[in-house]
Design a protein around this motif. Sequence first.
Motif, short mmCIF file in Angstrom:
data_model
loop_
_atom_site.label_atom_id
_atom_site.label_comp_id
_atom_site.label_asym_id
_atom_site.label_seq_id
_atom_site.Cartn_x
_atom_site.Cartn_y
_atom_site.Cartn_z
N GLN A 93 0.81 -1.22 0.00
CA GLN A 93 0.00 0.00 0.00
C GLN A 93 0.84 1.27 0.00
OE1 GLN A 93 -3.25 -0.53 -0.50
NE2 GLN A 93 -2.62 -2.67 -0.52
N ASN A 94 2.13 1.17 0.25
CA ASN A 94 2.98 2.36 0.36
C ASN A 94 3.73 2.69 -0.93
OD1 ASN A 94 4.55 0.05 0.62
ND2 ASN A 94 5.98 0.98 2.07
N VAL A 95 3.30 2.17 -2.07
CA VAL A 95 3.97 2.43 -3.35
C VAL A 95 3.66 3.85 -3.80
CG1 VAL A 95 4.08 1.78 -5.79
CG2 VAL A 95 3.95 0.00 -4.04
N ARG A 96 4.71 4.61 -4.11
CA ARG A 96 4.55 5.98 -4.64
C ARG A 96 4.63 6.00 -6.16
NH1 ARG A 96 5.76 10.97 -1.73
NH2 ARG A 96 6.27 11.63 -3.82
N SER A 97 5.47 5.15 -6.71
CA SER A 97 5.55 5.03 -8.17
C SER A 97 6.10 3.66 -8.51
CB SER A 97 6.42 6.14 -8.80
OG SER A 97 7.77 5.92 -8.52
N ILE A 98 5.80 3.26 -9.74
CA ILE A 98 6.25 1.94 -10.19
C ILE A 98 6.57 2.03 -11.68
CG2 ILE A 98 3.90 1.12 -10.61
CD1 ILE A 98 4.91 -1.65 -9.60
N THR A 99 7.64 1.38 -12.06
CA THR A 99 8.02 1.26 -13.46
C THR A 99 8.29 -0.21 -13.74
OG1 THR A 99 9.04 3.45 -13.42
CG2 THR A 99 9.64 2.01 -15.26
N ILE A 100 7.61 -0.72 -14.74
CA ILE A 100 7.79 -2.11 -15.17
C ILE A 100 8.25 -2.09 -16.62
CG2 ILE A 100 6.67 -4.35 -15.57
CD1 ILE A 100 6.70 -3.58 -12.64
N GLN A 101 9.33 -2.78 -16.91
CA GLN A 101 9.84 -2.88 -18.27
C GLN A 101 9.89 -4.35 -18.66
OE1 GLN A 101 14.11 -2.41 -19.10
NE2 GLN A 101 13.50 -0.80 -20.53
N LEU A 102 9.28 -4.67 -19.79
CA LEU A 102 9.31 -6.03 -20.33
C LEU A 102 9.98 -6.00 -21.70
CD1 LEU A 102 6.24 -5.78 -18.86
CD2 LEU A 102 6.43 -8.19 -19.35
N LYS A 103 10.88 -6.94 -21.91
CA LYS A 103 11.57 -7.05 -23.20
C LYS A 103 11.42 -8.46 -23.74
CE LYS A 103 15.35 -3.90 -22.03
NZ LYS A 103 16.82 -3.85 -21.89
N LYS A 104 11.04 -8.56 -24.99
CA LYS A 104 11.08 -9.84 -25.71
C LYS A 104 12.47 -9.87 -26.33
CE LYS A 104 7.41 -10.79 -27.93
NZ LYS A 104 6.33 -10.88 -28.91
N LEU A 105 13.33 -10.75 -25.85
CA LEU A 105 14.74 -10.70 -26.22
C LEU A 105 15.04 -11.13 -27.65
CD1 LEU A 105 16.40 -11.82 -22.87
CD2 LEU A 105 15.98 -9.51 -23.72
N HIS A 106 14.26 -12.00 -28.20
CA HIS A 106 14.49 -12.45 -29.58
C HIS A 106 13.16 -12.52 -30.31
CE1 HIS A 106 18.51 -13.42 -28.20
NE2 HIS A 106 17.95 -14.09 -27.20
N PRO A 107 12.59 -11.36 -30.64
CA PRO A 107 11.27 -11.39 -31.28
C PRO A 107 11.33 -12.01 -32.67
CG PRO A 107 12.17 -9.17 -31.30
CD PRO A 107 13.11 -10.01 -30.50
N PRO A 108 10.27 -12.71 -33.05
CA PRO A 108 10.26 -13.38 -34.37
C PRO A 108 9.95 -12.40 -35.50
CG PRO A 108 8.22 -13.80 -33.25
CD PRO A 108 9.06 -13.01 -32.30
N THR A 119 7.60 -0.24 -21.66
CA THR A 119 7.85 0.27 -20.31
C THR A 119 6.59 0.96 -19.84
OG1 THR A 119 10.20 0.61 -20.76
CG2 THR A 119 9.28 1.82 -18.90
N LEU A 120 6.12 0.58 -18.68
CA LEU A 120 4.94 1.20 -18.08
C LEU A 120 5.36 1.89 -16.79
CD1 LEU A 120 3.92 -1.94 -19.12
CD2 LEU A 120 1.85 -0.58 -19.03
N HIS A 121 4.85 3.11 -16.60
CA HIS A 121 5.20 3.89 -15.39
C HIS A 121 3.93 4.51 -14.83
CE1 HIS A 121 7.54 6.35 -12.67
NE2 HIS A 121 6.75 7.35 -13.02
N LYS A 122 3.79 4.46 -13.52
CA LYS A 122 2.64 5.08 -12.87
C LYS A 122 3.09 5.69 -11.55
CE LYS A 122 -2.06 4.53 -11.45
NZ LYS A 122 -2.94 5.37 -12.10
N GLU A 123 2.61 6.91 -11.28
CA GLU A 123 2.88 7.57 -10.00
C GLU A 123 1.58 7.70 -9.23
OE1 GLU A 123 5.53 10.78 -9.80
OE2 GLU A 123 6.62 10.18 -11.60
N PHE A 124 1.67 7.63 -7.92
CA PHE A 124 0.49 7.72 -7.06
C PHE A 124 0.60 8.91 -6.13
CE2 PHE A 124 1.47 3.37 -8.13
CZ PHE A 124 0.27 2.92 -8.63
#
Length: 124
Positions: A93-108, A119-124
């Motif tokens: 419950q104490n999250v102020r911001s979060i950044t999640i980055q996902l990479k497909k390392l060898h896309p077809p 990359t997704l970023h959200k601030e609270f």
Amino acid sequence: VNLFNNKMLTIQLYKLVLFSYQGINEEEIILVKEYEINANVVSNEEAVEITSSHQTINDEEVYEIRKQRMLVATPLLETIGTDIGNSICNTYQNVRSITIQLKKLHPPIENFRGAAGVTLHKEF
């Protein structure tokens, strides 16, 4: 004088490599692919001195959230990133911001070398 009153703490988890079935193309759904997931979670820490993992965001729990979500095949990385972010925020419950980055390392993608990701970023 305590310089760290009302402090923010960033938990960083980098280069988690998982193998999963994600994507929109038939080839992506059938063949296991390599993904990298990074997370930055900034929190407000109430404790003056953090001496236990129960007082902060637990990196093992964040790892497990990411790992479990990657077990569910999903067409879009954006959906996966949003779900991971929401799960982390629902857990802490104490999250102020979060950044999640996902990479497909060898896309077809023909003649493509590198990674594709979001990359997704959200601030609270």
